[in-house]
Design a protein around this motif. Structure first.
Motif, PDB file in Angstrom:
ATOM      1  N   SER A 115     -39.031  82.905 -17.881  1.00  0.00           N
ATOM      2  CA  SER A 115     -39.544  81.642 -17.347  1.00  0.00           C
ATOM      3  C   SER A 115     -38.433  80.704 -16.881  1.00  0.00           C
ATOM      4  N   VAL A 116     -37.228  80.865 -17.430  1.00  0.00           N
ATOM      5  CA  VAL A 116     -36.120  79.937 -17.140  1.00  0.00           C
ATOM      6  C   VAL A 116     -35.555  80.205 -15.748  1.00  0.00           C
ATOM      7  N   THR A 117     -35.438  79.151 -14.946  1.00  0.00           N
ATOM      8  CA  THR A 117     -34.894  79.285 -13.595  1.00  0.00           C
ATOM      9  C   THR A 117     -33.497  78.701 -13.457  1.00  0.00           C
ATOM     10  N   SER A 118     -33.094  77.806 -14.362  1.00  0.00           N
ATOM     11  CA  SER A 118     -31.768  77.210 -14.241  1.00  0.00           C
ATOM     12  C   SER A 118     -31.115  77.009 -15.604  1.00  0.00           C
ATOM     13  N   ILE A 119     -29.799  77.230 -15.628  1.00  0.00           N
ATOM     14  CA  ILE A 119     -28.982  77.025 -16.827  1.00  0.00           C
ATOM     15  C   ILE A 119     -27.898  76.039 -16.444  1.00  0.00           C
ATOM     16  N   GLY A 120     -27.829  74.921 -17.140  1.00  0.00           N
ATOM     17  CA  GLY A 120     -26.933  73.835 -16.747  1.00  0.00           C
ATOM     18  C   GLY A 120     -25.479  74.055 -17.113  1.00  0.00           C
ATOM     19  N   ASP A 121     -24.640  73.154 -16.621  1.00  0.00           N
ATOM     20  CA  ASP A 121     -23.209  73.203 -16.926  1.00  0.00           C
ATOM     21  C   ASP A 121     -22.982  73.189 -18.438  1.00  0.00           C
ATOM     22  N   CYS A 122     -22.066  74.040 -18.880  1.00  0.00           N
ATOM     23  CA  CYS A 122     -21.638  74.078 -20.283  1.00  0.00           C
ATOM     24  C   CYS A 122     -22.795  74.277 -21.267  1.00  0.00           C
ATOM     25  N   ALA A 123     -23.885  74.873 -20.805  1.00  0.00           N
ATOM     26  CA  ALA A 123     -25.085  75.005 -21.643  1.00  0.00           C
ATOM     27  C   ALA A 123     -24.788  75.714 -22.959  1.00  0.00           C
ATOM     28  N   PHE A 124     -23.934  76.750 -22.913  1.00  0.00           N
ATOM     29  CA  PHE A 124     -23.576  77.498 -24.124  1.00  0.00           C
ATOM     30  C   PHE A 124     -22.054  77.501 -24.320  1.00  0.00           C
ATOM     31  N   HIS A 125     -21.416  76.489 -23.793  1.00  0.00           N
ATOM     32  CA  HIS A 125     -19.964  76.374 -23.888  1.00  0.00           C
ATOM     33  C   HIS A 125     -19.507  76.335 -25.347  1.00  0.00           C
ATOM     34  N   TYR A 126     -18.483  77.102 -25.644  1.00  0.00           N
ATOM     35  CA  TYR A 126     -17.848  77.106 -26.968  1.00  0.00           C
ATOM     36  C   TYR A 126     -18.786  77.598 -28.078  1.00  0.00           C
ATOM     37  N   CYS A 127     -19.712  78.482 -27.743  1.00  0.00           N
ATOM     38  CA  CYS A 127     -20.496  79.166 -28.776  1.00  0.00           C
ATOM     39  C   CYS A 127     -19.659  80.369 -29.214  1.00  0.00           C
ATOM     40  N   THR A 128     -18.719  80.120 -30.095  1.00  0.00           N
ATOM     41  CA  THR A 128     -17.637  81.063 -30.370  1.00  0.00           C
ATOM     42  C   THR A 128     -18.071  82.328 -31.108  1.00  0.00           C
ATOM     43  N   SER A 129     -19.266  82.354 -31.708  1.00  0.00           N
ATOM     44  CA  SER A 129     -19.735  83.556 -32.395  1.00  0.00           C
ATOM     45  C   SER A 129     -20.687  84.385 -31.542  1.00  0.00           C
ATOM     46  N   LEU A 130     -21.005  83.888 -30.371  1.00  0.00           N
ATOM     47  CA  LEU A 130     -21.958  84.565 -29.489  1.00  0.00           C
ATOM     48  C   LEU A 130     -21.355  85.865 -28.975  1.00  0.00           C
ATOM     49  N   THR A 131     -22.033  87.008 -29.223  1.00  0.00           N
ATOM     50  CA  THR A 131     -21.512  88.308 -28.798  1.00  0.00           C
ATOM     51  C   THR A 131     -22.259  88.895 -27.615  1.00  0.00           C
ATOM     52  N   SER A 132     -23.531  88.537 -27.443  1.00  0.00           N
ATOM     53  CA  SER A 132     -24.294  89.105 -26.331  1.00  0.00           C
ATOM     54  C   SER A 132     -25.321  88.099 -25.827  1.00  0.00           C
ATOM     55  N   VAL A 133     -25.625  88.213 -24.552  1.00  0.00           N
ATOM     56  CA  VAL A 133     -26.581  87.314 -23.894  1.00  0.00           C
ATOM     57  C   VAL A 133     -27.457  88.144 -22.962  1.00  0.00           C
ATOM     58  N   THR A 134     -28.760  87.876 -22.980  1.00  0.00           N
ATOM     59  CA  THR A 134     -29.684  88.450 -22.009  1.00  0.00           C
ATOM     60  C   THR A 134     -30.316  87.313 -21.225  1.00  0.00           C
ATOM     61  N   ILE A 135     -30.176  87.378 -19.904  1.00  0.00           N
ATOM     62  CA  ILE A 135     -30.677  86.321 -19.020  1.00  0.00           C
ATOM     63  C   ILE A 135     -31.834  86.881 -18.206  1.00  0.00           C
ATOM     64  N   GLY A 136     -32.990  86.233 -18.258  1.00  0.00           N
ATOM     65  CA  GLY A 136     -34.218  86.718 -17.635  1.00  0.00           C
ATOM     66  C   GLY A 136     -34.158  86.818 -16.124  1.00  0.00           C
ATOM     67  N   ASN A 137     -35.205  87.379 -15.545  1.00  0.00           N
ATOM     68  CA  ASN A 137     -35.189  87.730 -14.123  1.00  0.00           C
ATOM     69  C   ASN A 137     -35.517  86.598 -13.167  1.00  0.00           C
ATOM     70  N   SER A 138     -35.787  85.388 -13.685  1.00  0.00           N
ATOM     71  CA  SER A 138     -36.137  84.280 -12.801  1.00  0.00           C
ATOM     72  C   SER A 138     -35.008  83.272 -12.603  1.00  0.00           C
ATOM     73  N   VAL A 139     -33.895  83.466 -13.294  1.00  0.00           N
ATOM     74  CA  VAL A 139     -32.787  82.514 -13.200  1.00  0.00           C
ATOM     75  C   VAL A 139     -32.195  82.539 -11.793  1.00  0.00           C
ATOM     76  N   THR A 140     -32.107  81.360 -11.176  1.00  0.00           N
ATOM     77  CA  THR A 140     -31.543  81.252  -9.832  1.00  0.00           C
ATOM     78  C   THR A 140     -30.208  80.530  -9.804  1.00  0.00           C
ATOM     79  N   SER A 141     -29.856  79.838 -10.900  1.00  0.00           N
ATOM     80  CA  SER A 141     -28.563  79.146 -10.931  1.00  0.00           C
ATOM     81  C   SER A 141     -28.024  79.087 -12.350  1.00  0.00           C
ATOM     82  N   ILE A 142     -26.716  79.285 -12.458  1.00  0.00           N
ATOM     83  CA  ILE A 142     -25.995  79.178 -13.733  1.00  0.00           C
ATOM     84  C   ILE A 142     -24.839  78.224 -13.500  1.00  0.00           C
TER      85      ILE A 142
END
Length: 313
Positions: free
Chosen positions: A109-136
């Protein structure tokens, strides 16, 4: 700011009568550990839980359509969060400095991910981004120092800001098989071209064109990497002229297994038009005498000669 800086507040029950949690409502409630947001809530304001450093669990209902700027920024004890399919946008700094996140799935459902949305998430190892995203946005995942892989399900590459994956350990960016080349050449994505691969057990495909002598395209098709292109159209033709008739003889260059986009052009054997033909013997080799434009020519072993023995090109 209703409960901002309530530093000893450990829990709260939000009743079903509440429809919105406004900006900074729980700003820097350092002791708040868990929150359940009821289905009546349709909006959560900017920085609503910013600085809730002991918050470990949040349930967001399907009634919420956006996660605003800095909503969960600096919630450094938050280990995971389920973003519902109702959310269409994730704002700037929404999860900035959530240092305990290990994985995140951004729904279709997500179409946009804003600046620094997940910035400095230092333990994050993997990310899955859905098929409707048009801007990161810029630096959306920068300084995620444990991030090694990203899966993007959109077939059209989202508009990518600057430094999105800088200062990470990403070695693989998975994209749809039929979009690998598109991602590798897209603006900003090309910076990560050597890390972009097809998602799953897939192979690349290439555009193979077959052209006639005049440059017209006879056939254009996609061929999987490693497979031999096949021309399936009608036999190519070339009109006769005043001197020659033409017979299709093959393709140039030689057809080989697909490893890149390629073009093959039809080639022809030309046969001189004659005004008279007669079989003759010449040095015990079968030859054909041709009278063309008043000149006597000899066809022998696939070559053309004058009566004096000079080869005619």
């Amino acid at each position: 700011w209703a409960f901002a800086w309530c530093e000893s507040l450990t829990s709260i029950t939000i009743p079903n009568s509440v429809t919105s949690i406004e900006n900074n409502t729980f700003f820097r409630c350092y002791s708040l550990k868990s929150v359940t947001i009821p289905n009546s809530v349709t909006s959560i304001g900017s920085s609503a839980f910013d600085g809730c450093t002991r918050l470990t669990s949040v349930t967001i209902p399907n009634s919420v359509t956006s996660i605003k700027e800095s909503t969960f920024s600096r919630c450094c004890s938050l280990t995971s969060i389920e973003i519902p399919n109702s959310v269409t946008s994730i704002g700037h700094n929404a999860f900035n400095d959530c240092t305990s996140f290990t994985s995140i799935t951004i729904p279709n459902s997500v179409t946009s991910i804003g600046d620094c949305a997940f910035h400095y998430c230092t333990s994050l190892t993997s990310v899955t981004i859905g098929n409707s995203v048009t801007s990161i946005g810029n630096s959306a995942f920068s300084y995620c120092k444990s991030l090694t892989s990203v899966t993007i399900e959109a077939e059209t590459p989202p508009t990518l800001g600057q430094r999105v994956f800088d200062y990470t350990e990403i070695n693989t960016i998975y994209v749809p098989c039929n979009a690998v080349n598109t991602y590798k050449t897209a603006e900003e994505w090309s910076r990560y071209a050597d890390r972009i691969v097809g998602n799953g057990n897939c192979t690349s495909s290439y555009t193979i064109k077959f052209k006639n002598w005049d440059g017209s395209v006879l056939q254009s098709t996609q061929v999987e990497e490693g497979k031999i292109p096949q021309y399936t159209g009608a036999t190519p033709t070339k009109p006769d002229d005043s001197q020659y008739t033409y017979t299709f003889s093959g393709w140039t260059p030689q057809i080989v297994a697909a490893t890149a986009d390629a073009t093959y052009t039809a080639t022809y054997t030309d046969t001189p038009k004659s005004q008279g033909v007669e079989d003759v013997q010449s040095d015990e080799v079968q030859s054909t005498k041709v009278i063309k434009d008043g000149q006597v020519l000899i066809l022998r072993n696939g070559k053309t000669y004058t009566m004096q023995g000079q080869e005619v090109k």
